[in-house]
Write a protein that holds these residues in place. Structure first.
Motif, PDB file in Angstrom:
ATOM      1  N   GLU A  15       7.063  -1.143  -3.813  1.00  0.00           N
ATOM      2  CA  GLU A  15       8.324  -0.769  -3.284  1.00  0.00           C
ATOM      3  C   GLU A  15       9.272  -0.901  -4.702  1.00  0.00           C
ATOM      4  O   GLU A  15       9.577  -1.740  -5.328  1.00  0.00           O
ATOM      5  CB  GLU A  15       9.234  -1.922  -2.469  1.00  0.00           C
ATOM      6  CG  GLU A  15       8.375  -1.982  -1.104  1.00  0.00           C
ATOM      7  CD  GLU A  15       8.578  -3.219  -0.223  1.00  0.00           C
ATOM      8  OE1 GLU A  15       9.611  -3.788  -0.666  1.00  0.00           O
ATOM      9  OE2 GLU A  15       7.834  -3.321   0.734  1.00  0.00           O
ATOM     10  N   HIS A  17      12.900  -0.449  -6.459  1.00  0.00           N
ATOM     11  CA  HIS A  17      14.294  -0.334  -6.483  1.00  0.00           C
ATOM     12  C   HIS A  17      15.000   0.460  -7.638  1.00  0.00           C
ATOM     13  O   HIS A  17      14.748   0.029  -8.693  1.00  0.00           O
ATOM     14  CB  HIS A  17      14.959  -1.631  -6.244  1.00  0.00           C
ATOM     15  CG  HIS A  17      14.596  -2.324  -4.853  1.00  0.00           C
ATOM     16  ND1 HIS A  17      13.604  -2.992  -4.650  1.00  0.00           N
ATOM     17  CD2 HIS A  17      15.353  -2.204  -3.734  1.00  0.00           C
ATOM     18  CE1 HIS A  17      13.331  -3.364  -3.382  1.00  0.00           C
ATOM     19  NE2 HIS A  17      14.533  -2.914  -2.758  1.00  0.00           N
ATOM     20  N   THR A  98      21.492  -0.407   4.776  1.00  0.00           N
ATOM     21  CA  THR A  98      20.300   0.094   4.510  1.00  0.00           C
ATOM     22  C   THR A  98      20.028   1.344   5.446  1.00  0.00           C
ATOM     23  O   THR A  98      20.565   1.454   6.324  1.00  0.00           O
ATOM     24  CB  THR A  98      18.918  -0.842   4.115  1.00  0.00           C
ATOM     25  OG1 THR A  98      17.876  -0.224   3.878  1.00  0.00           O
ATOM     26  CG2 THR A  98      18.775  -1.869   5.474  1.00  0.00           C
ATOM     27  N   ASP A 132      23.061  -2.506  -3.315  1.00  0.00           N
ATOM     28  CA  ASP A 132      22.511  -3.756  -4.048  1.00  0.00           C
ATOM     29  C   ASP A 132      23.213  -5.049  -3.413  1.00  0.00           C
ATOM     30  O   ASP A 132      24.262  -4.874  -3.153  1.00  0.00           O
ATOM     31  CB  ASP A 132      22.454  -3.680  -5.345  1.00  0.00           C
ATOM     32  CG  ASP A 132      21.530  -4.313  -6.311  1.00  0.00           C
ATOM     33  OD1 ASP A 132      20.736  -5.157  -5.501  1.00  0.00           O
ATOM     34  OD2 ASP A 132      21.225  -4.144  -7.313  1.00  0.00           O
ATOM     35  N   GLU A 158      15.404   2.847  -2.352  1.00  0.00           N
ATOM     36  CA  GLU A 158      14.040   1.976  -2.545  1.00  0.00           C
ATOM     37  C   GLU A 158      12.946   2.907  -2.129  1.00  0.00           C
ATOM     38  O   GLU A 158      13.222   3.395  -1.086  1.00  0.00           O
ATOM     39  CB  GLU A 158      14.079   0.912  -1.276  1.00  0.00           C
ATOM     40  CG  GLU A 158      12.890   0.241  -1.432  1.00  0.00           C
ATOM     41  CD  GLU A 158      13.063  -0.960  -0.559  1.00  0.00           C
ATOM     42  OE1 GLU A 158      13.999  -1.447  -0.075  1.00  0.00           O
ATOM     43  OE2 GLU A 158      11.571  -1.190  -0.001  1.00  0.00           O
ATOM     44  N   CYS A 199      10.566  -3.474  -9.319  1.00  0.00           N
ATOM     45  CA  CYS A 199       9.625  -3.372  -8.302  1.00  0.00           C
ATOM     46  C   CYS A 199       9.462  -4.556  -7.375  1.00  0.00           C
ATOM     47  O   CYS A 199       9.248  -5.670  -8.120  1.00  0.00           O
ATOM     48  CB  CYS A 199       8.704  -2.532  -8.663  1.00  0.00           C
ATOM     49  SG  CYS A 199       7.202  -3.141  -8.853  1.00  0.00           S
TER      50      CYS A 199
END
Lengths: 482, 95
Positions: A15, A17, A98, A132, A158, A199
């Motif tokens: 994942e 970011h 999100t 964030d 993401e 990540c």
């Protein structure tokens, strides 16, 4: 890597970011500029003061869609923001905005090159927009924690991969490819020191042949390529040890400690791992149309993969050279200028990936900081091409250019490095070397071919490296027949 | 579906709500009733219905990417319980 790869198979998903390169935050008009005094870029919205409402940043949307198009993904025509609920002081709202069920970017993919030269396709599950959190500072605050909310509300995407990677090396290759891409398409500066690109790695192991995945652990917030590889490898070893000792891997979040080179459990996150997502009532669905998408598609530059294919076709570069040169847009531009100016793409590729890359690497410089610019570099290669200097002498000339001693022609002139191409001058040297080594010459004549190298070497030495080796060879052949 | 006492306690913890042990059965009963009510929706055929993510039939307006906020740290920090070096101080959180 010290685990038995014939016995264990590793499964990794990442994942990533990635901070989007906007001026203002995703839901507020506060600045995202890095390095400001603490909390001077945290406004009422970022602080979650009562009564504030988020308003979505147009540019964040455009950059996210641009990413989706670059990885050939489905674009969410109607995407929805959700609240991810958790309590932590770096998130004053007690939830993160999100996207859960309807992300802006759906299924896509990214191809990576493996060490054996093969290409492997890594699936991208989705990429969603989110904000964030702030930053916590521990220590020196009388047993309290200091909070800087400048980062809170910074726009991120993401990027979630499929569990398609089978080694730490593949994970690093994928992360580098994504890193290169986001900078190429100018959606992020990709600055890892400043936290713009980091990540989480989901890692599990299973015996070869087992269908089900093993239980995974999530390694949090890794912010360098080197640490990704080390953290994953150390986690793999830990999991195998646990299983081989008859234990069970538990699903948990772990933190990589670079100083100790170990991963350790973050127990505090365990109990709160129930985020109770629901659609954010403060934000309406984001709806886009085909015309909007086409507009952004037109803004896409030539992508690294397309550039690589073009270099292989147009310049006849090897897949390896083409891949190396296209890792950054600036390096590719440098190469194209050199190739165009000097008229020899292969020579340019060799020197750009060889001498130049080594020098940049040694001094930890980016291509844009090179002390020899592309035009000057092409000037050097031109002199190799027209036989003014040999490749060996060219390395000395390059060194002098790097030290600021002028252009290739100026250095060659002032140091008297011009290759001797006058055959009578070279023939005189050949004759002299033969005269000084009669026994060796007799051996050469008698069929001991190895002696040829000795003579060419001696003659080159006598010329101070300035004789043309091809010409020396020809003259020696002639002397043998005489 | 009905919630048991443990589920109620977990929900309370996640929301940082302090509840009396004696009230737990009451909450469990009330919450279960609400869930039962919502579950009646399951009887309806929703094939082809776009899930509603917002009660308003409207789409998100977008904001231009312009910095409009100035530094107002002093005003904001005047109401904070504790600050130092420009940081908000909170009870220690350690990973």
């Amino acid at each position: 890597m010290s685990y038995d790869t014939s016995k264990w198979e590793v499964v990794i998903g990442l994942e990533i970011h990635c901070q989007l390169a906007t001026r203002s935050k995703i839901f507020s008009g506060a600045s995202t500029a890095y390095g400001a005094e603490p909390n001077t870029q945290a406004c009422a919205v970022d602080l979650a003061l009562p009564g504030v409402l988020p308003v979505f940043n147009k540019e964040a949307l455009r950059l996210a869609v641009k990413f989706g198009l670059a990885v050939e993904a489905e674009i969410g025509m109607r995407s929805v923001f959700d609240r991810k609920n958790y309590f932590y002081p770096d998130s004053p709202k007690a939830y993160q905005i999100t996207q859960m069920d309807h992300p802006i970017v759906g299924k896509g993919h990214m191809d990576i090159e493996l060490e054996n030269g093969e290409t492997k396709r890594i699936g991208i599950t989705r990429a969603h927009l989110e904000e964030d959190a702030g930053k916590s500072m521990h220590g020196s605050y009388h047993g309290m924690t200091g909070i800087d909310l400048n980062r809170a509300g910074t726009p991120l995407i993401e990027i979630v991969s499929e569990p398609d990677m089978r080694s730490a090396k593949e994970a690093v290759a994928y992360m580098k490819k994504i890193h290169s891409l986001v900078r190429y398409i100018e959606i992020s500066d990709g600055n890892m020191q400043e936290g713009s690109f980091r990540c989480d790695a989901n890692v599990s192991v299973r015996p070869h042949g087992q269908k089900e995945f093993g239980t995974r652990a999530e390694l949090k917030n890794i912010n360098s390529f080197r640490f990704v590889e080390k953290a994953i490898n150390i986690e793999i070893e830990r999991q195998i040890d646990v299983i081989e000792d008859g234990g069970k891997v538990i699903q948990e979040t772990r933190l990589y400690d670079a100083d100790k080179n170990e991963t350790r459990s973050m127990r505090s996150k365990e109990e709160a791992n129930d985020y109770r997502y629901f659609p954010d009532p403060d934000l309406l669905p984001v709806v886009i149309d085909e015309a909007y998408i086409e507009q952004i598609r037109k803004e896409l530059p030539e992508l690294p993969e397309q550039k690589k294919q073009r270099y292989m076709a147009e310049y006849e570069l090897s897949a390896y050279d083409a891949a190396v040169i296209t890792t950054s847009r600036e390096l590719a531009a440098y190469f194209e200028t050199v190739a165009k100016e000097c008229g020899d793409a292969k020579l340019s590729a060799n020197w750009v990936t060889g001498e130049l890359a080594a020098r940049l690497n040694k001094e930890e410089l980016e291509i844009t900081e090179s002390k020899v610019d592309a035009e000057a570099f092409a000037g050097l290669l031109k002199r190799i091409k027209d036989n003014t200097i040999s490749g060996k002498i060219a390395k000395d000339v390059f060194e002098a250019m790097w030290q600021g001693e002028g252009s290739a022609d100026q250095v060659i002139e002032s140091k008297g490095l011009k290759q001797i191409t006058d055959s009578s001058a070279i023939e005189a040297m050949v004759d002299e070397v033969i005269a000084n080594n009669p026994a060796q010459f007799a051996e050469l004549k008698g069929g001991k071919d190895k002696m040829m190298g000795f003579f060419v070497g001696q003659i080159m030495k006598a010329s101070g490296g300035k004789a043309n080796p091809g010409q020396v060879n020809q003259l020696m052949q002639k002397k043998l027949k005489d | 579906m009905s919630l048991d006492a443990d589920a109620v306690k977990k929900i309370a913890y996640l929301a940082r709500l302090k509840i009396d042990e004696a009230d737990v059965p009451v909450y469990a009963n009330n919450l279960s009733n609400i869930i039962d009510l919502v579950e009646q929706m399951n009887a309806v055929n929703t094939d082809g219905v776009v899930p509603m993510s917002h009660p308003l039939d409207a789409v998100q307006r977008l904001r231009d990417d312009v910095v409009t906020e100035i530094n107002q740290r002093e005003i904001f920090q005047a109401i904070a319980p504790k600050t130092e070096d420009g940081l908000y101080l909170v009870p220690q959180v350690i990973e």
